[in-house]
Design a protein around this motif. Structure first.
Motif, PDB file in Angstrom:
ATOM      1  N   MET A 102       0.830  -1.203   0.000  1.00  0.00           N
ATOM      2  CA  MET A 102       0.000   0.000   0.000  1.00  0.00           C
ATOM      3  C   MET A 102       0.867   1.257   0.000  1.00  0.00           C
ATOM      4  N   LEU A 103       1.885   1.275   0.853  1.00  0.00           N
ATOM      5  CA  LEU A 103       2.756   2.450   0.924  1.00  0.00           C
ATOM      6  C   LEU A 103       3.555   2.638  -0.359  1.00  0.00           C
ATOM      7  N   THR A 104       3.967   1.554  -0.979  1.00  0.00           N
ATOM      8  CA  THR A 104       4.680   1.656  -2.253  1.00  0.00           C
ATOM      9  C   THR A 104       3.797   2.331  -3.301  1.00  0.00           C
ATOM     10  N   GLY A 122       5.698  11.339  10.298  1.00  0.00           N
ATOM     11  CA  GLY A 122       6.004  11.268  11.716  1.00  0.00           C
ATOM     12  C   GLY A 122       5.509   9.939  12.242  1.00  0.00           C
ATOM     13  N   VAL A 123       6.297   9.319  13.087  1.00  0.00           N
ATOM     14  CA  VAL A 123       5.915   8.035  13.668  1.00  0.00           C
ATOM     15  C   VAL A 123       6.357   8.044  15.122  1.00  0.00           C
ATOM     16  N   LEU A 133       9.315  -0.742   8.603  1.00  0.00           N
ATOM     17  CA  LEU A 133       8.649  -0.673   7.297  1.00  0.00           C
ATOM     18  C   LEU A 133       9.073   0.583   6.548  1.00  0.00           C
ATOM     19  N   TYR A 134       9.034   1.733   7.205  1.00  0.00           N
ATOM     20  CA  TYR A 134       9.406   2.993   6.553  1.00  0.00           C
ATOM     21  C   TYR A 134      10.870   2.992   6.127  1.00  0.00           C
ATOM     22  N   GLN A 160      10.689  11.950  13.128  1.00  0.00           N
ATOM     23  CA  GLN A 160      10.350  12.573  11.852  1.00  0.00           C
ATOM     24  C   GLN A 160      11.249  11.947  10.789  1.00  0.00           C
ATOM     25  N   MET A 161      10.633  11.409   9.736  1.00  0.00           N
ATOM     26  CA  MET A 161      11.386  10.714   8.694  1.00  0.00           C
ATOM     27  C   MET A 161      11.124  11.398   7.357  1.00  0.00           C
TER      28      MET A 161
END
Length: 175
Positions: A102-104, A122-123, A133-134, A160-161
């Motif tokens: 989904m993220l891809t 943000g995670v 995963l990120y 924060q990524m």
């Protein structure tokens, strides 16, 4: 493995059903919604998702049309950037690769159709599965905001990524 379709007001019930308690709601949305969570709280979010400010999708498995997740990108057109958020995989399919798929698709859309130059997120720093995963998708840690809020008797810190288009393109080219 998954396809994305635009999020609609009719999808609100599905999101409410996937959120099983106040901690999960907090993990998904921070302070934006409150417990008890209901469809009425999602009305403004659904309306914003129909504007140029946010693109939100429901992910589904095209082999059986089963809805498996939700993801959103808040768009800052002036800076050609976006903020990935509201990532949620249906409880019954977690751990089966749908989140990465989904993220891809969402990142492909962000860097493709939306023309973004970077996507950030943000995670919560204790969400090891999401961070893994990120990172696997190419996101790198930009900074950690320590003890940004108190919730449920604990202090929460946010990582924060960021993923620049160049890193996504390089990753896609090597695949």
């Amino acid at each position: 493995m998954v396809e994305l379709r635009d999020f609609r007001a009719a999808d609100c019930r599905q999101l409410v059903e996937w959120i099983e308690g106040p901690a999960e709601l907090w993990n998904w949305s921070g302070h934006h919604f409150s417990w008890p969570f209901d469809e009425g709280q999602l009305a403004e979010y659904a309306a914003e998702s129909a504007t140029p400010l946010r693109q939100s999708w429901m992910a589904f498995d095209p082999t059986n049309d089963h809805v498996v997740g939700h993801v959103s990108v808040r768009i800052d057109a002036a800076n050609a950037s976006g903020r990935l958020g509201r990532v949620l995989v249906a409880p019954e399919v977690r751990g089966k690769g749908y989140g990465a798929a989904m993220l891809t698709k969402a990142l492909d859309a962000g860097f493709g159709d939306l023309g973004l130059e970077q996507i950030e997120l943000g995670v919560w720093d204790d969400n090891a599965n999401a961070i893994r995963l990120y990172e696997g998708l190419g996101f790198g840690c930009d900074r950690v905001l320590r003890d940004v809020v108190q919730f449920a008797g604990k202090s929460w810190s946010a990582m924060q990524m960021i993923l620049p288009r160049s890193a996504w393109a390089a990753d896609a080219a090597s695949a």
